[in-house]
Write a protein that holds these residues in place. Structure first.
Motif, short mmCIF file in Angstrom:
data_model
loop_
_atom_site.label_atom_id
_atom_site.label_comp_id
_atom_site.label_asym_id
_atom_site.label_seq_id
_atom_site.Cartn_x
_atom_site.Cartn_y
_atom_site.Cartn_z
N UNK A 67 0.84 -1.20 0.00
CA UNK A 67 0.00 0.00 0.00
C UNK A 67 0.87 1.25 0.00
N UNK A 68 0.36 2.31 -0.58
CA UNK A 68 1.03 3.60 -0.64
C UNK A 68 0.08 4.65 -0.07
N UNK A 69 0.55 5.35 0.97
CA UNK A 69 -0.25 6.39 1.61
C UNK A 69 -1.63 5.85 2.04
N UNK A 70 -1.62 4.62 2.57
CA UNK A 70 -2.84 4.04 3.11
C UNK A 70 -3.75 3.38 2.10
N UNK A 71 -3.38 3.35 0.82
CA UNK A 71 -4.22 2.74 -0.21
C UNK A 71 -3.50 1.56 -0.85
N UNK A 72 -4.18 0.41 -0.91
CA UNK A 72 -3.60 -0.77 -1.52
C UNK A 72 -3.40 -0.54 -3.02
N UNK A 73 -2.17 -0.78 -3.49
CA UNK A 73 -1.87 -0.57 -4.91
C UNK A 73 -1.37 -1.84 -5.59
N UNK A 74 -1.11 -2.88 -4.78
CA UNK A 74 -0.57 -4.12 -5.37
C UNK A 74 -0.95 -5.29 -4.49
N UNK A 75 -1.65 -6.27 -5.03
CA UNK A 75 -1.96 -7.51 -4.34
C UNK A 75 -1.87 -8.65 -5.36
N UNK A 76 -0.95 -9.57 -5.11
CA UNK A 76 -0.72 -10.63 -6.08
C UNK A 76 -0.29 -11.90 -5.35
#
Length: 559
Positions: A67-76
């Motif tokens: 996550x970046x700045x509290x937001x998930x940006x990558x899940x794999x």
């Protein structure tokens, strides 16, 4: 020099100082610059692909979330959640947390303290009167930062021959083991020593104060408000959990076998969750949406009685990685391996959940940081001071850890002193560097080592030089017989045959005992130290057993 000249010089000095400060701040800003979304995704993907390539065939795997700045940006995900039916891991797969769960127990107690229902510095016996009085005040804070000195309940059960993984362990059984310990390994607050027992007691305090079970309390106060809809606790190991990955460990031939936690103990571990849910938790810590006092308390490093600060806080480790502040914790239960970390300066969080014991979630998480924030400068190799080989060889031999009684053997290979393969780097002052620690030897009048001290950032461990010991038949005979510990409710026999000694326990355990130094043996293959103490007349009076999380469990001879 005139006053005007002094004033000009002062102005120049101030200007130069200001410029240096700007350069330093700018440099630090470059090092800790918050990356953009594209850079984070690209770096996470590179680290993920490297990890996935290391897995071949029908094997368990891992899920990576960033996550970046509290937001998930990558899940794999990669690997199989269930090998028998070839079910793949996905970002929604549920895993078990291992010890990463500890921060949720710590947060529960901090929340109760902020509401005025308890104090983190309250004595534990205020809430758990069943616990023996150990002579020194044991507080909730001691439980949470592993400075209580409590023997780990799993280690105590291990000496019975039926430990974790060998029988179903309930919360009540673990609690019962803990309250039957008559002593602690050290005075509370004197040292740091990781122990699950502290968090079993901490969970009990949460339940007694809140009048709710830990699963109920955390669901109401954390999981629901934060949208952690896939997070529960393994308080009933037989309950079906849709979407859960099975855990595996390889056997001696490398074939995968089921390795599930067959227990109902929770708090020290036992949380069931996903990477996405963990990233939501870290987003709360990052934004402090539940209040700064909660986060500040969790991230305050522990302090020992002598003023030394430790890296463990309350259910979290707070230290540095490549000059960046890191807040993290790892976990391992049966075949599950996990890691959750946060880098506040980068506004980055990384969660890794694996279902194979050969997984290395910390390595994957830090590879992500390396790919995103690196490359980092290579650490400078420590300078070495030339010492003649014959001078080094006087340090060879056995050393006994003064606190744990564990043996360490210093060897000499390739022109260097080594401990378990790690080299000692000689220094001009006569000391040595060993990894990140400084080692100094104390010599006797004959010029040979008497003891050694290993200093790791103020954490000092002392080792005593010991002569090799070959027990006589009379020695072995003096140890023979049955030995019993009422603290563990454990019994075993010390047997010998000629010059060989054995640890024998029902129903079929028979381990060879390896002599180390006088009256000390190690149990072959299990990393356990066993030693005997004698009275003033030299008669054997007591037996002691120690492991990594249990230093000194007493046994009496059965008459």
């Amino acid at each position: 020099m005139s006053y005007q000249g002094c004033a000009n010089m002062k102005n120049i000095t101030n200007t130069v100082s200001a410029l240096i400060a700007v350069v330093l701040v700018s440099s630090l800003g470059l090092i800790a610059q918050v990356p953009n979304r594209e850079k984070v995704i690209a770096g996470a993907d590179r680290a993920f692909e490297k990890a996935a390539k290391r897995v071949t065939g029908a094997s368990p795997g891992c899920v990576l979330g960033v996550s970046l700045d509290g937001k998930s940006v990558f899940e794999k995900a990669y690997g199989l959640a269930e090998i028998e039916h070839s079910v793949p891991n996905t970002p929604e797969t549920i895993f078990e947390s291992g010890s990463v769960a500890k921060q949720f127990v710590a947060a529960s107690l901090v929340l109760l303290s902020l509401e005025g229902k308890l104090s983190i510095d309250d004595p534990v016996r205020k809430y758990i009167p069943e616990l023996p009085d150990y002579g020194s005040q044991l507080t909730i804070r001691h439980l949470l930062n592993h400075t209580a000195g409590l023997r780990d309940w799993g280690a105590v059960m291990g000496v019975t021959g039926v430990g974790r993984g060998d029988r179903v362990v309930s919360q009540d059984l673990a609690f019962d083991v803990i309250i039957h310990q008559k002593a602690t390994d050290f005075k509370p607050g004197a040292e740091y020593s990781y122990s699950n027992s502290g968090y079993t007691l901490a969970s009990t305090i949460v339940e007694r104060v809140s009048k709710q079970t830990l699963p109920e309390f955390t669901a109401e106060r954390f999981f629901k408000p934060l949208g952690m809809t896939n997070s529960t606790w393994r308080d009933d190991y037989q309950r079906l959990v849709p979407g859960r990955a099975q855990a595996y460990s390889p056997d001696q031939k490398g074939s995968w076998r089921l390795d599930m936690p067959i227990m109902n103990v929770y708090g020290n571990g036992g949380m069931l969750t996903t990477v996405g849910n963990w990233l939501k938790w870290n987003a709360m810590l990052e934004s402090r949406s539940m209040g700064a006092p909660l986060v500040d308390a969790l991230e305050t490093n522990g302090v020992l009685n002598d003023g030394r600060k430790i890296s463990y806080a309350l259910g979290l480790t707070v230290n540095e990685y490549q000059g960046l502040r890191q807040v993290s914790h790892g976990g391992s239960t049966a075949g599950y391996q996990t890691y959750l970390t946060r880098f506040p300066e980068l506004k980055l969080s990384v969660a890794v959940l694996c279902n194979g014991s050969s997984g290395n979630p910390a390595r994957l998480a830090l590879d992500v940081i390396n790919e995103i924030a690196g490359p980092f400068p290579a650490p400078e190799a420590p300078e070495s001071f030339a010492v003649k080989p014959e001078e080094l060889q006087k340090y060879l031999g056995l050393y006994r850890n003064e606190s744990t009684h564990d043996p360490d053997r210093i060897t000499f290979t390739d022109g260097m002193l080594r401990l378990s393969g790690r080299p000692f780097i000689p220094q001009p002052d006569g000391s040595f560097l060993l990894g990140g620690a400084n080692v100094t030897f104390k010599l006797g009048k004959d010029g040979k080592p008497v003891s050694a001290e290993r200093n790791s950032g103020g954490d000092i461990v002392r080792f005593i030089a010991e002569p090799e010991w070959t027990p006589t038949a009379a020695d072995l005979r003096s140890f023979a017989g049955e030995w019993y510990s009422d603290e563990a409710d454990a019994k075993f026999k010390f047997e010998f045959d000629g010059e060989k000694a054995y640890f024998v326990q029902r129903p079929k355990t028979r381990l060879t005992l390896r002599p180390q130094y006088r009256d000390h043996f190690t149990l072959e293959g299990v990393g356990t130290i066993m030693w005997f103490t004698r009275d003033s007349k030299g008669r054997v009076t007591k037996l002691h057993i120690g492991t990594g999380r249990m230093r000194d469990l007493h046994f009496q001879r059965v008459k």
